[in-house]
Design a protein around this motif. Structure first.
Motif, mmCIF file in Angstrom:
data_model
loop_
_atom_site.group_PDB
_atom_site.id
_atom_site.type_symbol
_atom_site.label_atom_id
_atom_site.label_comp_id
_atom_site.label_asym_id
_atom_site.label_seq_id
_atom_site.Cartn_x
_atom_site.Cartn_y
_atom_site.Cartn_z
ATOM 1 N N CYS A 217 17.302 -36.941 102.819
ATOM 2 C CA CYS A 217 15.942 -36.772 102.287
ATOM 3 C C CYS A 217 15.049 -36.014 103.261
ATOM 4 O O CYS A 217 14.143 -35.300 102.857
ATOM 5 C CB CYS A 217 15.305 -38.123 101.971
ATOM 6 N N THR A 218 15.310 -36.188 104.558
ATOM 7 C CA THR A 218 14.471 -35.484 105.531
ATOM 8 C C THR A 218 14.840 -34.000 105.614
ATOM 9 O O THR A 218 14.095 -33.218 106.182
ATOM 10 C CB THR A 218 14.616 -36.089 106.946
ATOM 11 N N ARG A 219 16.006 -33.659 105.065
ATOM 12 C CA ARG A 219 16.462 -32.267 105.178
ATOM 13 C C ARG A 219 16.210 -31.448 103.917
ATOM 14 O O ARG A 219 16.421 -30.239 103.923
ATOM 15 C CB ARG A 219 17.952 -32.245 105.515
ATOM 16 N N VAL A 220 15.803 -32.113 102.831
ATOM 17 C CA VAL A 220 15.575 -31.359 101.589
ATOM 18 C C VAL A 220 14.338 -30.466 101.763
ATOM 19 O O VAL A 220 13.491 -30.759 102.617
ATOM 20 C CB VAL A 220 15.398 -32.288 100.355
ATOM 21 N N PRO A 221 14.246 -29.399 100.956
ATOM 22 C CA PRO A 221 13.085 -28.507 101.091
ATOM 23 C C PRO A 221 11.773 -29.291 101.038
ATOM 24 O O PRO A 221 11.677 -30.290 100.319
ATOM 25 C CB PRO A 221 13.211 -27.588 99.879
ATOM 26 N N VAL A 222 10.783 -28.801 101.797
ATOM 27 C CA VAL A 222 9.526 -29.539 101.965
ATOM 28 C C VAL A 222 8.854 -29.857 100.630
ATOM 29 O O VAL A 222 8.367 -30.964 100.412
ATOM 30 C CB VAL A 222 8.549 -28.726 102.856
ATOM 31 N N GLU A 223 8.871 -28.888 99.697
ATOM 32 C CA GLU A 223 8.163 -29.122 98.427
ATOM 33 C C GLU A 223 8.829 -30.250 97.638
ATOM 34 O O GLU A 223 8.185 -30.927 96.836
ATOM 35 C CB GLU A 223 8.052 -27.822 97.603
ATOM 36 N N VAL A 224 10.137 -30.461 97.875
ATOM 37 C CA VAL A 224 10.844 -31.533 97.162
ATOM 38 C C VAL A 224 10.486 -32.886 97.766
ATOM 39 O O VAL A 224 10.377 -33.893 97.065
ATOM 40 C CB VAL A 224 12.380 -31.323 97.254
ATOM 41 N N ALA B 39 15.981 -27.266 94.853
ATOM 42 C CA ALA B 39 15.255 -28.523 94.693
ATOM 43 C C ALA B 39 15.983 -29.456 93.718
ATOM 44 O O ALA B 39 16.200 -30.633 93.999
ATOM 45 C CB ALA B 39 13.855 -28.228 94.196
ATOM 46 N N ASP B 40 16.366 -28.901 92.560
ATOM 47 C CA ASP B 40 16.990 -29.739 91.524
ATOM 48 C C ASP B 40 18.315 -30.341 91.981
ATOM 49 O O ASP B 40 18.587 -31.515 91.753
ATOM 50 C CB ASP B 40 17.213 -28.922 90.252
ATOM 51 N N THR B 41 19.136 -29.503 92.634
ATOM 52 C CA THR B 41 20.447 -30.013 93.062
ATOM 53 C C THR B 41 20.268 -31.078 94.151
ATOM 54 O O THR B 41 21.004 -32.062 94.184
ATOM 55 C CB THR B 41 21.354 -28.889 93.603
ATOM 56 N N ALA B 42 19.275 -30.860 95.017
ATOM 57 C CA ALA B 42 19.041 -31.836 96.097
ATOM 58 C C ALA B 42 18.642 -33.182 95.499
ATOM 59 O O ALA B 42 19.181 -34.232 95.873
ATOM 60 C CB ALA B 42 17.949 -31.329 97.031
ATOM 61 N N ILE B 43 17.718 -33.150 94.527
ATOM 62 C CA ILE B 43 17.263 -34.399 93.910
ATOM 63 C C ILE B 43 18.421 -35.074 93.169
ATOM 64 O O ILE B 43 18.627 -36.285 93.256
ATOM 65 C CB ILE B 43 16.075 -34.138 92.966
ATOM 66 N N SER C 192 7.830 -34.095 98.802
ATOM 67 C CA SER C 192 6.621 -34.753 98.325
ATOM 68 C C SER C 192 6.653 -34.987 96.815
ATOM 69 O O SER C 192 5.681 -35.476 96.247
ATOM 70 C CB SER C 192 5.415 -33.900 98.707
ATOM 71 N N SER C 193 7.774 -34.628 96.175
ATOM 72 C CA SER C 193 7.806 -34.779 94.711
ATOM 73 C C SER C 193 7.888 -36.240 94.296
ATOM 74 O O SER C 193 8.414 -37.082 95.023
ATOM 75 C CB SER C 193 8.992 -34.011 94.143
ATOM 76 N N HIS C 194 7.328 -36.503 93.087
ATOM 77 C CA HIS C 194 7.375 -37.868 92.547
ATOM 78 C C HIS C 194 8.805 -38.351 92.418
ATOM 79 O O HIS C 194 9.118 -39.494 92.699
ATOM 80 C CB HIS C 194 6.754 -37.888 91.139
ATOM 81 N N GLU C 195 9.665 -37.421 91.971
ATOM 82 C CA GLU C 195 11.055 -37.821 91.690
ATOM 83 C C GLU C 195 11.749 -38.354 92.937
ATOM 84 O O GLU C 195 12.348 -39.414 92.919
ATOM 85 C CB GLU C 195 11.822 -36.618 91.155
ATOM 86 N N LEU C 196 11.647 -37.568 94.019
ATOM 87 C CA LEU C 196 12.333 -37.986 95.237
ATOM 88 C C LEU C 196 11.727 -39.272 95.786
ATOM 89 O O LEU C 196 12.449 -40.153 96.252
ATOM 90 C CB LEU C 196 12.272 -36.881 96.300
ATOM 91 N N SER C 197 10.409 -39.360 95.700
ATOM 92 C CA SER C 197 9.793 -40.565 96.254
ATOM 93 C C SER C 197 10.209 -41.786 95.432
ATOM 94 O O SER C 197 10.400 -42.873 95.967
ATOM 95 C CB SER C 197 8.285 -40.394 96.357
ATOM 96 N N ARG D 124 11.740 -33.601 82.235
ATOM 97 C CA ARG D 124 11.012 -34.162 83.367
ATOM 98 C C ARG D 124 9.623 -34.648 82.946
ATOM 99 O O ARG D 124 9.156 -35.689 83.362
ATOM 100 C CB ARG D 124 10.889 -33.101 84.460
ATOM 101 N N ALA D 125 8.969 -33.859 82.062
ATOM 102 C CA ALA D 125 7.615 -34.214 81.621
ATOM 103 C C ALA D 125 7.616 -35.581 80.929
ATOM 104 O O ALA D 125 6.679 -36.366 81.071
ATOM 105 C CB ALA D 125 7.091 -33.150 80.687
ATOM 106 N N GLU D 126 8.682 -35.864 80.197
ATOM 107 C CA GLU D 126 8.751 -37.160 79.493
ATOM 108 C C GLU D 126 8.900 -38.315 80.483
ATOM 109 O O GLU D 126 8.301 -39.373 80.313
ATOM 110 C CB GLU D 126 9.926 -37.164 78.514
ATOM 111 N N THR D 127 9.744 -38.090 81.510
ATOM 112 C CA THR D 127 9.897 -39.146 82.531
ATOM 113 C C THR D 127 8.545 -39.439 83.169
ATOM 114 O O THR D 127 8.162 -40.602 83.333
ATOM 115 C CB THR D 127 10.897 -38.701 83.633
ATOM 116 N N GLU D 128 7.831 -38.361 83.506
ATOM 117 C CA GLU D 128 6.508 -38.554 84.119
ATOM 118 C C GLU D 128 5.587 -39.307 83.170
ATOM 119 O O GLU D 128 4.854 -40.215 83.577
ATOM 120 C CB GLU D 128 5.885 -37.194 84.499
ATOM 121 N N ALA D 129 5.643 -38.922 81.882
ATOM 122 C CA ALA D 129 4.784 -39.573 80.889
ATOM 123 C C ALA D 129 5.130 -41.066 80.782
ATOM 124 O O ALA D 129 4.241 -41.918 80.705
ATOM 125 C CB ALA D 129 4.955 -38.893 79.537
#
Lengths: 602, 94
Positions: free
Chosen positions: A433-440, A360-364, A442-447, A577-582
């Motif tokens: 983006c369509t090929r990254v793992p499904v859980e990624v 997930a991390d490398t894909a993002i 829907s992540s905030h980061e990718l979106s 990551r938590a700080e970016t979200e904050a």
């Protein structure tokens, strides 16, 4: 070295042509014919492009999606138009415009070869002669009138008519130019017996057809020579085979102005006709017997060479189709291998690879890095689109000085730069983006990164809209409008510099939140600008037209800045990551910015 | 020490939601701290800034940072309130 060569080649060609024109008026007519013909091809392609994605594409797709359909399409259209060359060049332009694929195109061309043999049958059977060339001049006139219409389809139709008109006009000039050489063709001089004679006459047939730009004209000469007993019946058949090969010259000429797809089709056309010709020469005696047999069956007279040649023509083209159709897949493969597209000038993704998809991390991170590349390329386009230099845009030089240094409008093709440096990367990012793992997915980061890409595209669209009037008004004699457009440029530069500073980490590390101050300035400036604009129009310092342009372009600049801020907001990220979200949670919404603005006003 | 770390990890794993809330809490606290430093930094800059326009810009930025801090504190207290409400519920599910 290659650059020097490239610079020399064009002037040399032009000089040689000019010298040739001066030496020979015939050469001039031929060259002009080729030029008009190619111009016709361009117009035809332009015309068909107007119909891409529409009903024509649907009809073509439906009528060529199976081999038998594309073959029948070629036979029927050529029978109607009575010109296989015309059907070939139109098919080339279909292919170049992306309306059909290569194998469908080959099917049509194969069918056209058979369709063209119906001409003699129509003349003999019904006394019907279709002469589409007679419509060339009216087509040109109607075409040009239609080109002036604003409706897209009518304009496209206009280009098709004008293209056809120019094709015929070009062929007419080529014929005129070659008229001088026609006298030199005396078939009796070449009478040789056996296979060498057959090959020689086939070559003469090719040459005669290339020169006269018409296989029909060659056939007329053949029949005349046969009647005068200048040549034997076998040699006449060889000439007909040559004429069939020579007729591909029109398609080859047509492909000169086309892309690799068109050239592949012309190559396929040539291969088909050459192979068919070879087979016909090798089995000439069998074909001759076949012709005699069929002629006797349908009641064609022993000396009715016109119809016998028509039978022969139909027979060997039919044999060609039977031989080549099973090989069509291989032929497509071969043509695609031999005639390749020029090496891509488009940007290629640097980070989006298979291994990045594993986690997930490398894909993002890969998508983020690729997006940063897109953003970097976009900066170049923004700078040039605003008639600036990229280095100056990011420098420490006072903005006023940068504007003064770049006070002249720069001719810059933004669309071409977008195609070259952005589109392919953007496309690759979307696909990745369509090929990254499904859980990624829907992540905030990718979106957020996906949104950043959309923001970049919106920025570039805004710059494109802005560029048109800006280039006109920064050169204007009216100092007021000039200043306003320079103010727009300044504002964009200021924001880009500020974003660069925030992004490069020179600021305290709450990058996402630092953007709110910029948003506030943007809103404030928009209000001030509107007030100033009203004043300028009221005092007649700028015309109403200028005012309208300025209002529109101010809106574009507002959108550009807003989206630039948004790109940064979506791409910046804190260490954790938590700080970016904050930071994204705390970042002020539009209405919150507005209330700060209102407080300021009080 | 190692055992304690392992136990924490196990606890995190078993209480995924709680961990997420804790992460959010940590993130917000950390950003709020940074914003406080930034606010003080801007205040200091305003005091020494001679240029009128630049001071105005800094004052605006100060207001923005202040609003952001207010929003952040509100979010944090809201979240902590929720956390406190959740805990007794977990203890007495009935």
């Amino acid at each position: 070295m290659t650059n020097v060569l490239r610079k020399i080649v064009l002037p040399t060609i032009l000089a040689i042509l000019a010298y040739g024109f001066w030496l020979s008026p015939d050469f001039k007519a031929i060259a002009a014919g080729v030029a008009i013909f190619l111009f016709g091809m361009l117009a035809l392609e332009e015309g068909f492009r107007a119909f891409t994605g529409g009903s024509l594409e649907q009809i073509l797709k439906r009528s060529t999606n199976r081999l038998w359909k594309s073959l029948s399409f070629g036979i029927v259209t050529t029978t109607i138009m009575q010109s296989s060359s015309l059907v070939s060049v139109i098919t080339i332009s279909f292919l170049s415009a992306g309306l059909i694929g290569l194998s469908e195109g080959l099917g049509i061309v194969f069918g056209a070869n058979l369709g063209t043999t119906t001409g003699a049958w129509l003349v003999a059977g019904f006394g019907l002669k279709v002469n589409i060339a007679a419509y060339a001049m009216p087509m040109l006139v109607f075409g040009v009138i239609l080109i002036f219409q604003s409706a897209k389809k009518l304009k496209g139709l206009g280009y098709i008519f004008a293209g056809l008109g120019f094709l015929f006009l070009g062929i007419h000039y080529m014929k005129e130019g070659f008229e001088a050489f026609r006298e030199t063709i005396n078939l009796a001089e070449y009478a040789v017996s056996g296979y060498p004679g057959l090959f020689l006459f086939a070559l003469i047939g090719v040459a005669a057809t290339v020169i006269m730009q018409s296989s029909h004209a060659t056939l007329v000469i053949i029949i005349t020579a046969l009647a005068a007993q200048q040549i034997t019946y076998e040699n006449a058949l060889a000439l007909a085979i040559g004429a069939n090969v020579g007729t591909t010259i029109t398609a080859i000429l047509g492909a000169l102005g086309s892309n690799e797809k068109g050239r592949q089709l012309a190559g396929g056309h040539l291969i088909f006709n050459v192979v068919t010709g070879f087979v016909a020469i090798l089995f000439i005696h069998q074909f001759k017997s076949g012709v005699d047999f069929i002629s006797a069956m349908v009641g064609i007279g022993e000396s009715d060479y016109t119809l016998k040649l028509a039978v022969f023509h139909t027979l060997f083209n039919l044999a060609g189709i039977l031989i080549m159709v099973p090989l069509i897949g291989r032929l497509v493969h071969f043509l695609e291998k031999v005639i390749r597209a020029a090496p891509s000038q488009f940007a290629v993704p640097a980070y989006l690879n298979e291994s990045a998809l594993a986690f997930a991390d490398t894909a993002i991170e890969a998508v983020r890095n690729e997006t940063l590349r897109v953003y970097d390329n976009a900066h170049e386009i923004i700078a040039r689109g605003l008639s600036l230099g990229r280095s100056d845009m990011f420098s420490e030089i006072p903005i006023e000085d940068v504007i003064k240094r770049h006070s002249r409008a720069l001719a810059f093709d933004l669309d071409a730069a977008y195609e070259r440096d952005i589109k392919s990367l953007y496309g690759a990012i979307i696909t990745f983006c369509t090929r990254v793992p499904v859980e990624v997915q829907s992540s905030h980061e990718l979106s957020r990164i996906r949104t950043a890409n959309q923001n970049i595209i919106t920025v570039l669209k805004g710059v494109k809209h802005l560029q048109k009037n800006m280039n006109e008004y920064i050169n204007s004699d009216n100092a007021y409008i000039r200043d306003e457009y320079n103010r727009i440029r300044s504002r964009i530069i200021r924001v880009i510099r500020r974003l660069d500073k925030i992004g490069s980490g020179n600021e305290p590390d709450v990058a996402v939140l630092s953007l709110d101050a910029l948003k506030l300035t943007l809103e404030e400036n928009a209000t001030i600008l509107n007030e100033r604009l009203e004043r300028l129009i009221r005092s007649h310092h700028i015309t109403a037209d200028m005012g309208v342009s300025l209002i529109n372009d101010s809106n574009y600049s507002y959108e550009i800045i807003r989206n630039l801020i948004s790109v940064s907001s979506n791409l910046f990220h804190a260490g954790a990551r938590a700080e970016t979200e904050a930071e994204h949670m705390i970042a002020l919404e539009d209405h919150e910015i507005s209330s700060v603005l209102e407080e300021n006003a009080k | 020490m190692k055992l304690r770390k392992l136990l924490k990890k196990l606890n995190d794993y078993l209480n995924e939601d709680e961990k997420q809330l804790q992460d959010k809490d940590d993130g917000l606290s950390s950003v709020l701290k940074k914003l406080k430093i930034k606010e003080m930094d801007i205040q200091h800059k305003i005091e020494i800034e001679m240029d009128e326009d630049e001071r105005k810009f800094l004052e605006q930025e100060l207001k923005i940072v202040h609003s952001q801090r207010e929003k952040g504190i509100h979010l944090l207290s809201e979240m902590r309130g929720r956390k406190n409400v959740q805990k007794p519920e977990e203890q007495n599910p009935a």
